[in-house]
Motif scaffolding. Structure first.
Motif, PDB file in Angstrom:
ATOM      1  N   GLN A 125       0.968  -1.254  -0.110  1.00 17.10           N
ATOM      2  CA  GLN A 125      -0.078  -0.015   0.049  1.00 17.10           C
ATOM      3  C   GLN A 125       0.823   1.226  -0.052  1.00 17.10           C
ATOM      4  OE1 GLN A 125      -2.425  -0.941   3.448  1.00 17.10           O
ATOM      5  NE2 GLN A 125      -4.001  -1.501   2.152  1.00 17.10           N
ATOM      6  N   ARG A 126       1.827   1.323   0.803  1.00 17.51           N
ATOM      7  CA  ARG A 126       2.802   2.355   1.108  1.00 17.51           C
ATOM      8  C   ARG A 126       3.565   2.375  -0.295  1.00 17.51           C
ATOM      9  NH1 ARG A 126       5.338   2.952   7.063  1.00 17.51           N
ATOM     10  NH2 ARG A 126       3.333   3.568   7.856  1.00 17.51           N
ATOM     11  N   ALA A 127       3.716   1.596  -1.146  1.00 24.62           N
ATOM     12  CA  ALA A 127       4.428   1.690  -2.738  1.00 24.62           C
ATOM     13  C   ALA A 127       3.507   2.398  -3.625  1.00 24.62           C
ATOM     14  CB  ALA A 127       4.712   0.466  -2.950  1.00 24.62           C
ATOM     15  N   GLY A 128       2.183   2.731  -3.274  1.00 22.83           N
ATOM     16  CA  GLY A 128       1.202   3.280  -3.988  1.00 22.83           C
ATOM     17  C   GLY A 128       0.155   2.504  -4.849  1.00 22.83           C
ATOM     18  N   VAL A 129       0.241   1.196  -4.344  1.00 24.00           N
ATOM     19  CA  VAL A 129      -0.926  -0.009  -4.926  1.00 24.00           C
ATOM     20  C   VAL A 129      -2.191   0.486  -4.231  1.00 24.00           C
ATOM     21  CG1 VAL A 129      -1.394  -2.324  -5.374  1.00 24.00           C
ATOM     22  CG2 VAL A 129       0.948  -1.505  -5.503  1.00 24.00           C
ATOM     23  N   PRO A 130      -3.105   0.754  -5.011  1.00 26.73           N
ATOM     24  CA  PRO A 130      -4.509   1.076  -4.216  1.00 26.73           C
ATOM     25  C   PRO A 130      -5.190  -0.162  -4.197  1.00 26.73           C
ATOM     26  CG  PRO A 130      -4.603   1.477  -6.714  1.00 26.73           C
ATOM     27  CD  PRO A 130      -3.188   1.064  -6.521  1.00 26.73           C
ATOM     28  N   ASP A 131      -6.434  -0.255  -3.342  1.00 26.50           N
ATOM     29  CA  ASP A 131      -7.468  -1.010  -3.210  1.00 26.50           C
ATOM     30  C   ASP A 131      -6.788  -2.386  -3.139  1.00 26.50           C
ATOM     31  OD1 ASP A 131      -9.998   0.184  -3.471  1.00 26.50           O
ATOM     32  OD2 ASP A 131      -9.148   0.877  -5.400  1.00 26.50           O
ATOM     33  N   VAL A 132      -5.845  -2.649  -2.063  1.00 25.51           N
ATOM     34  CA  VAL A 132      -5.559  -3.950  -1.649  1.00 25.51           C
ATOM     35  C   VAL A 132      -6.488  -4.351  -0.753  1.00 25.51           C
ATOM     36  CG1 VAL A 132      -3.706  -5.442  -0.503  1.00 25.51           C
ATOM     37  CG2 VAL A 132      -2.904  -3.371  -2.003  1.00 25.51           C
ATOM     38  N   HIS A 133      -7.156  -5.550  -0.981  1.00 23.84           N
ATOM     39  CA  HIS A 133      -8.079  -6.147  -0.267  1.00 23.84           C
ATOM     40  C   HIS A 133      -7.639  -6.932   0.927  1.00 23.84           C
ATOM     41  CE1 HIS A 133     -12.336  -7.172   0.661  1.00 23.84           C
ATOM     42  NE2 HIS A 133     -11.827  -8.669   0.640  1.00 23.84           N
ATOM     43  N   ALA A 134      -6.497  -7.727   0.705  1.00 24.32           N
ATOM     44  CA  ALA A 134      -5.897  -8.554   1.750  1.00 24.32           C
ATOM     45  C   ALA A 134      -4.807  -9.309   1.300  1.00 24.32           C
ATOM     46  CB  ALA A 134      -6.911  -9.792   2.116  1.00 24.32           C
ATOM     47  N   LEU A 146       5.483 -18.568  -0.279  1.00 25.20           N
ATOM     48  CA  LEU A 146       3.978 -18.438  -1.259  1.00 25.20           C
ATOM     49  C   LEU A 146       3.078 -17.194  -0.383  1.00 25.20           C
ATOM     50  CD1 LEU A 146       2.063 -19.293  -3.048  1.00 25.20           C
ATOM     51  CD2 LEU A 146       1.096 -21.101  -1.497  1.00 25.20           C
ATOM     52  N   VAL A 147       2.843 -16.396  -1.540  1.00 20.13           N
ATOM     53  CA  VAL A 147       2.180 -15.139  -0.937  1.00 20.13           C
ATOM     54  C   VAL A 147       0.925 -15.097  -1.599  1.00 20.13           C
ATOM     55  CG1 VAL A 147       2.194 -12.582  -0.671  1.00 20.13           C
ATOM     56  CG2 VAL A 147       4.146 -14.014  -0.133  1.00 20.13           C
ATOM     57  N   GLY A 148      -0.207 -14.791  -0.982  1.00 20.35           N
ATOM     58  CA  GLY A 148      -1.572 -14.392  -1.586  1.00 20.35           C
ATOM     59  C   GLY A 148      -1.846 -13.009  -1.617  1.00 20.35           C
ATOM     60  N   ILE A 149      -2.398 -12.126  -2.605  1.00 15.38           N
ATOM     61  CA  ILE A 149      -2.916 -11.004  -2.507  1.00 15.38           C
ATOM     62  C   ILE A 149      -3.986 -10.467  -3.246  1.00 15.38           C
ATOM     63  CG2 ILE A 149      -1.017 -10.349  -4.023  1.00 15.38           C
ATOM     64  CD1 ILE A 149      -0.803  -7.743  -2.552  1.00 15.38           C
ATOM     65  N   SER A 150      -5.001 -10.145  -2.624  1.00 19.12           N
ATOM     66  CA  SER A 150      -6.147  -9.876  -3.535  1.00 19.12           C
ATOM     67  C   SER A 150      -6.342  -8.316  -3.542  1.00 19.12           C
ATOM     68  CB  SER A 150      -7.583 -10.466  -2.729  1.00 19.12           C
ATOM     69  OG  SER A 150      -7.541  -9.828  -1.302  1.00 19.12           O
ATOM     70  N   VAL A 151      -6.844  -7.924  -4.664  1.00 16.43           N
ATOM     71  CA  VAL A 151      -6.856  -6.461  -5.172  1.00 16.43           C
ATOM     72  C   VAL A 151      -8.292  -6.169  -5.659  1.00 16.43           C
ATOM     73  CG1 VAL A 151      -4.507  -6.043  -5.461  1.00 16.43           C
ATOM     74  CG2 VAL A 151      -6.053  -6.648  -7.456  1.00 16.43           C
ATOM     75  N   LYS A 152      -8.884  -5.058  -5.643  1.00 16.79           N
ATOM     76  CA  LYS A 152     -10.078  -4.792  -6.105  1.00 16.79           C
ATOM     77  C   LYS A 152      -9.630  -4.006  -7.496  1.00 16.79           C
ATOM     78  CE  LYS A 152     -14.774  -2.159  -6.009  1.00 16.79           C
ATOM     79  NZ  LYS A 152     -15.394  -3.470  -6.477  1.00 16.79           N
ATOM     80  N   HIS A 201      -3.085  -3.347 -12.930  1.00 19.20           N
ATOM     81  CA  HIS A 201      -3.262  -3.371 -11.325  1.00 19.20           C
ATOM     82  C   HIS A 201      -2.541  -4.479 -10.980  1.00 19.20           C
ATOM     83  CE1 HIS A 201      -6.048  -1.942  -7.754  1.00 19.20           C
ATOM     84  NE2 HIS A 201      -4.666  -2.216  -7.467  1.00 19.20           N
ATOM     85  N   SER A 202      -3.165  -5.658 -11.146  1.00 20.62           N
ATOM     86  CA  SER A 202      -2.813  -6.801 -10.574  1.00 20.62           C
ATOM     87  C   SER A 202      -1.438  -7.089 -10.805  1.00 20.62           C
ATOM     88  CB  SER A 202      -3.602  -8.108 -10.997  1.00 20.62           C
ATOM     89  OG  SER A 202      -3.592  -8.144 -12.643  1.00 20.62           O
ATOM     90  N   LYS A 203      -0.792  -6.884 -12.148  1.00 16.39           N
ATOM     91  CA  LYS A 203       0.587  -7.143 -12.359  1.00 16.39           C
ATOM     92  C   LYS A 203       1.364  -6.347 -11.360  1.00 16.39           C
ATOM     93  CE  LYS A 203       0.640  -9.987 -15.986  1.00 16.39           C
ATOM     94  NZ  LYS A 203       1.602 -11.097 -16.212  1.00 16.39           N
ATOM     95  N   GLN A 204       0.896  -4.871 -11.051  1.00 18.36           N
ATOM     96  CA  GLN A 204       1.750  -4.027 -10.036  1.00 18.36           C
ATOM     97  C   GLN A 204       1.845  -4.372  -8.736  1.00 18.36           C
ATOM     98  OE1 GLN A 204      -0.328  -0.518  -9.566  1.00 18.36           O
ATOM     99  NE2 GLN A 204       1.474   0.680  -8.783  1.00 18.36           N
ATOM    100  N   VAL A 244      -1.967 -13.255  -7.325  1.00 13.72           N
ATOM    101  CA  VAL A 244      -2.962 -11.920  -7.184  1.00 13.72           C
ATOM    102  C   VAL A 244      -4.134 -12.388  -7.576  1.00 13.72           C
ATOM    103  CG1 VAL A 244      -3.143  -9.691  -7.778  1.00 13.72           C
ATOM    104  CG2 VAL A 244      -0.883 -10.585  -7.789  1.00 13.72           C
ATOM    105  N   VAL A 245      -5.017 -12.329  -6.863  1.00 17.93           N
ATOM    106  CA  VAL A 245      -6.437 -12.743  -7.106  1.00 17.93           C
ATOM    107  C   VAL A 245      -7.480 -11.609  -6.631  1.00 17.93           C
ATOM    108  CG1 VAL A 245      -6.284 -15.115  -6.392  1.00 17.93           C
ATOM    109  CG2 VAL A 245      -6.667 -13.585  -4.659  1.00 17.93           C
ATOM    110  N   ASP A 246      -8.566 -11.530  -7.370  1.00 18.51           N
ATOM    111  CA  ASP A 246      -9.697 -10.675  -7.095  1.00 18.51           C
ATOM    112  C   ASP A 246     -10.209 -10.633  -5.634  1.00 18.51           C
ATOM    113  OD1 ASP A 246     -10.112  -9.826  -9.907  1.00 18.51           O
ATOM    114  OD2 ASP A 246     -10.406 -11.770 -10.236  1.00 18.51           O
ATOM    115  N   GLU A 247     -10.925  -9.557  -5.222  1.00 27.11           N
ATOM    116  CA  GLU A 247     -11.279  -9.512  -3.920  1.00 27.11           C
ATOM    117  C   GLU A 247     -12.376 -10.507  -3.279  1.00 27.11           C
ATOM    118  OE1 GLU A 247     -14.295  -6.909  -6.100  1.00 27.11           O
ATOM    119  OE2 GLU A 247     -12.265  -7.423  -6.441  1.00 27.11           O
TER     120      GLU A 247
END
Length: 512
Positions: free
Chosen positions: A362-371, A383-389, A395-398, A418-421
């Motif tokens: 989030q501090r790197a400027g990626v918006p709408d990080v859900h979890a 192994l990291v999972g990250i969900s975004v809106k 956006h997801s690649k970023q 990277v997955v959807d919210e």
């Protein structure tokens, strides 16, 4: 030279000149913040016992039994904390505690209600502490329980403690697993507390391994370049919160004692070591104090590590020549040996590192990080999972690339999905289902080569290992619905959140 890859935990506001300047005057925190009911390991045991999560096991041997029992309990979040008492061959009252981070007690350890699930616990850690993490300077006092027993000269003997053989192929008895080393930067003067494995060499000597890039390694390298002895303290039974912070990535120049003080709202009380003057928690259980000679090396290892392998073999490593041992009456050795994941180590790292990683992205400027969730099966690193809106193309690649290369995600990572919210990233089944159904192997995977890894990575090629090339590659898997036709993606075959909530309320009894 400052560590440019430091994570933001404990960071100060932009524009401040010195990252070691305290950002709080030490006043008590707001009553709405979590309240800690312990300041040392014994008070923590009292609270865990009130939750019904303490088991006492008498008569287990350090040669085999304690290691075997620990292997059984550490893989289960629902297993109790175990205290091994009356260890054969050791003084009565000397104990070993393992599996502290599990069940309801893991929430208690971090000061939160016991009803939070693991993702909620990580989010609470982020929102309560990391969003505005205070730092309270530690407070020096003249005396403390740690000085109830002071051993120097011929009385120095680390083998008097019930130190187990944790894994059957280990090269020795590892007294330091739930421990942290305290060192001072010889040029800048700041104190670091870091967790590194510690093996008994003989009664007065212990060896310890530190991976390249860690702050304790930076301190050690500085002393070595100056040809000077490094004053060192090893705390072998601090309170669990201080141990957790010593295990976490913190910025260069920030003392972990200050972070613990900020979380609690009052200073950590320390006593100066009688040999080195280094700050020692006044209520610690067992402490070793001495010096590391830059010219002295002894064989260290092998040790079953957090990757689930014996990846580092045996090699010469620096040792601590112990000048003094301090311990409380009836001391308790905190044991937290790594096992094949998922294990206890992965459980506590998952909670704290997931929060840190979300904050970094989030501090790197990626918006709408859900979890964000750093999965236990990957030791909260691989192994990291990250969900975004999704808000825009790319956006997801970023999000995936930032999560892969920010400090928290960079060290020894492997896969970022990277997955959807609508996906619960802490649920491994949901995460893998999204990857399998929303990604295309030929077009959805990006690779990063030459990334920061570790000698403990079992997949490093022997030729690269011999050359000191401890790097690996990363895969960033875009498992979001493709942005440009996401509205045409087939709907998910499951009830809406509202219907699911209603179903649970009416029929959850069927699962009891």
């Amino acid at each position: 030279m400052k560590d440019a890859m430091s994570s933001p935990i404990g960071a100060i506001a932009p524009g401040a000149e010195d990252p070691r300047v305290s950002v709080t005057n030490g006043d008590a925190l707001d009553d709405s913040r979590p309240q800690f009911s312990y300041t040392d390991l014994r008070e923590w045991i009292t609270q865990a016992d009130r939750l019904g999560e303490i088991r006492i096991v008498p008569g287990a041997s350090w040669e085999e039994d304690i290691g075997m029992a620990t292997e059984i309990v550490q893989h289960s979040d629902s297993a109790p904390c175990v205290i091994f008492d009356d260890v054969p061959g050791c003084r009565k009252g000397f104990r070993v505690l393992t599996n502290f981070f599990g069940g309801k007690r893991k929430n208690m350890t971090l000061g939160f209600p016991t009803g939070l699930n693991r993702l909620e616990l990580s989010e609470a850690f982020l929102n309560t502490y990391l969003a505005d993490l205070k730092r309270v300077p530690y407070q020096e006092v003249s005396d403390g329980p740690i000085f109830e027993n002071i051993l120097t000269g011929d009385d120095v003997d680390v083998t008097k403690f019930p130190v187990p053989i944790w894994h059957e192929r280990d090269g020795g008895r590892y007294i330091g697993t739930g421990s942290f080393n305290v060192t001072r930067d010889p040029e800048e003067g700041w104190i670091n507390c870091g967790t590194y494995r510690v093996m008994i060499q003989d009664k007065r000597t212990v060896g310890f391994y530190i991976s390249p890039g860690k702050h304790g390694r930076i301190h050690r390298d500085k002393y070595q370049s100056r040809g000077e002895l490094m004053p060192t303290v090893i705390v072998l039974g601090g309170d669990p919160l201080t141990f957790l912070m010593a295990c976490s990535e913190t910025p260069y120049g920030v003392c972990e004692y200050e972070l613990v003080g900020g979380m609690r709202g009052f200073p950590v009380q320390v006593v100066p070591g009688k040999i080195t003057g280094l700050p020692i928690p006044a209520n610690a259980e067992i402490v070793l104090e001495g010096f590391v000679d830059p010219k002295k090396r002894l064989p260290e290892g092998p040790f079953g590590e957090w990757t689930g392998y014996y990846a580092s073999d045996t090699r010469p490593e620096p040792v601590l020549d112990i000048k003094a041992i301090y311990h409380r009456n009836d001391p308790i050795l905190l044991g937290c040996p790594p096992q094949r994941p998922p294990d206890e180590l992965a459980r506590y790292r998952a909670v704290t590192r997931s929060a840190l990683l979300r904050q970094s992205v989030q501090r790197a400027g990626v918006p709408d990080v859900h979890a964000v969730w750093a999965h236990e099966v990957g030791t909260a690193r691989m192994l990291v999972g990250i969900s975004v809106k999704q808000r825009y193309p790319g956006h997801s690649k970023q999000a995936g690339h930032v999560a892969c290369q920010c400090h928290v995600g960079a060290y020894a990572g492997k896969y970022v999905i990277v997955v959807d919210e609508d996906i619960d990233v802490s649920n491994l089944d949901e995460l893998i289902w999204a990857m399998l159904t929303r990604s295309d192997p030929a077009t959805s995977i990006d690779f990063v080569k030459g990334a920061w890894s570790t000698p403990l990575d079992p997949r490093i090629d022997p030729v690269d290992r011999a050359a000191g090339n401890f790097t690996n590659s990363r895969a960033i898997i875009d498992a979001c619905r493709p942005f440009h036709w996401r509205d045409k993606f087939p709907p998910v075959n499951m009830p809406s959140p509202e219907v699911m909530k209603k179903a649970r309320e009416k029929f959850s009894y069927l699962l009891e």
